[in-house]
Design an enzyme around this catalytic site. Structure first.
Site, PDB file in Angstrom:
ATOM      1  N   SER A   1      -5.263 -14.630   6.087  1.00 10.79           N
ATOM      2  CA  SER A   1      -5.847 -15.486   5.063  1.00 10.79           C
ATOM      3  C   SER A   1      -6.937 -16.357   5.704  1.00 10.79           C
ATOM      4  CB  SER A   1      -4.749 -16.324   4.393  1.00 10.79           C
ATOM      5  OG  SER A   1      -5.200 -16.892   3.186  1.00 10.79           O
TER       6      SER A   1
ATOM      7  N   HIS B   1      -1.765 -10.455   0.926  1.00  8.83           N
ATOM      8  CA  HIS B   1      -0.958 -11.484   0.279  1.00  8.83           C
ATOM      9  C   HIS B   1       0.080 -10.914  -0.694  1.00  8.83           C
ATOM     10  CE1 HIS B   1      -4.385 -13.982   1.598  1.00  8.83           C
ATOM     11  NE2 HIS B   1      -3.614 -15.037   1.424  1.00  8.83           N
TER      12      HIS B   1
ATOM     13  N   GLU C   1      -8.897  -7.910   2.176  1.00  8.82           N
ATOM     14  CA  GLU C   1      -7.799  -8.160   1.243  1.00  8.82           C
ATOM     15  C   GLU C   1      -8.116  -9.477   0.534  1.00  8.82           C
ATOM     16  OE1 GLU C   1      -5.329 -10.746   1.447  1.00  8.82           O
ATOM     17  OE2 GLU C   1      -6.322 -11.661   3.163  1.00  8.82           O
TER      18      GLU C   1
END
Length: 293
Positions: A96, A264, A197
């Protein structure tokens, strides 16, 4: 050592991560400011940078697992003493917002990273899924290559351009990849496999980010694109994230593989970044060399 270089967390959220790491025979130690908070940051910039530098300077610390992403890593990367990193390279695990930290450590010290579960974000309310936990363990503690298979039924499974690509694997969260454009940390993706992602970004924003990467010439240089989980990325326009990914990546002339359980979503897997990889979009696999030294 468990550090919080981005957003804040709590002892309750980190407890299961500590339990898991301890169960592997590791000796996880909390950074001195792991639970600091300053608004949406885990303490001030100087505090978070000092924890990173102290961890790299301490010979007893053999790896760093970030507690969570959130926001804030980009604010401290220019404060990292890269001479410390180069003198005693240590594996750094996180994803992230930690994508920015991986990019900076590669730029400053050619340090490969681990894109995977974090101590707080991944399992704070329940045990980590066995496959996810084992994937992280293997990436942290073995020298085995990692192979991830596209998952039928995944939201991006239909995003595919057949072929085989070989090159170093770079990337992570699409927002952070795009935000790194124009900074010293953006890696040269010529001949590389780009991993992307995302979470909770509507399709038009995904389109905007991919278009920015196209216009910047980044996507014209890659050898292939590995597409991970695009979680909760829907809106009311009847256009899916997969639709956008297919349109903006399908004409690049390189292999593209979607449906990879990285990111995630449910039961995400861990992969090293900054190391050689093979993307076989025809077979539906991404195989990555270990990050261990």
């Amino acid at each position: 050592m468990l550090l919080s270089p981005a957003g804040p967390t709590t002892a309750e959220r980190v407890a299961r991560g500590l339990e898991l790491l301890t169960g592997w025979g590791l000796k996880p130690v909390l950074g001195p400011n792991a639970f600091a908070r300053q608004g949406y940051l885990a303490g001030g910039d100087e505090l978070r940078a000092a924890d990173l530098n102290a961890a790299f300077a301490d010979p007893a610390v053999r790896g760093i697992v970030c507690t969570r992403g959130g926001y804030g890593a980009q604010r401290v990367v220019d404060m990292i003493d890269m001479s410390l990193v180069r003198a005693d390279p240590k594996m750094v695990a996180g994803f992230s917002d930690i994508t920015a930290l991986h990019f900076a450590l590669w730029r400053g010290a050619r340090l490969a990273g681990v894109h995977g579960l974090m101590a707080a974000a991944a399992w704070h309310d329940e045990a980590a899924p066995p496959a996810s936990a084992e994937s992280l363990r293997r990436a942290l503690m073995t020298t085995d290559p990692v192979t991830v298979c596209a998952a039928p039924g995944a939201e991006t499974f239909g995003v595919r351009v057949p072929g085989v690509a070989r090159g170093p694997l770079f990337g992570g969260n699409l927002c952070l990849v795009t935000a790194s454009l124009g900074t010293p940390d953006m890696p040269d993706l010529t001949g590389a496999i780009l991993l992307i992602e995302e979470v909770e970004e509507p399709p038009y924003k995904i389109d905007r980010m991919l278009t920015q990467l196209r216009r910047a010439g980044v996507l014209a240089r890659v050898a292939g694109v590995a597409v991970g989980q695009f979680t909760n990325c829907a809106d009311d326009w009847e256009v899916s994230a997969a639709d956008v990914l297919t349109e903006r990546l399908g004409d690049l002339g390189v292999p593209v593989l979607g449906g990879l359980p990285i990111g995630h979503g449910v039961a995400p897997l861990t992969v090293p970044v900054g190391v050689p990889a093979v993307l076989d979009a025809s077979a539906g696999t991404l195989t990555v060399a270990p990050a261990t030294r």
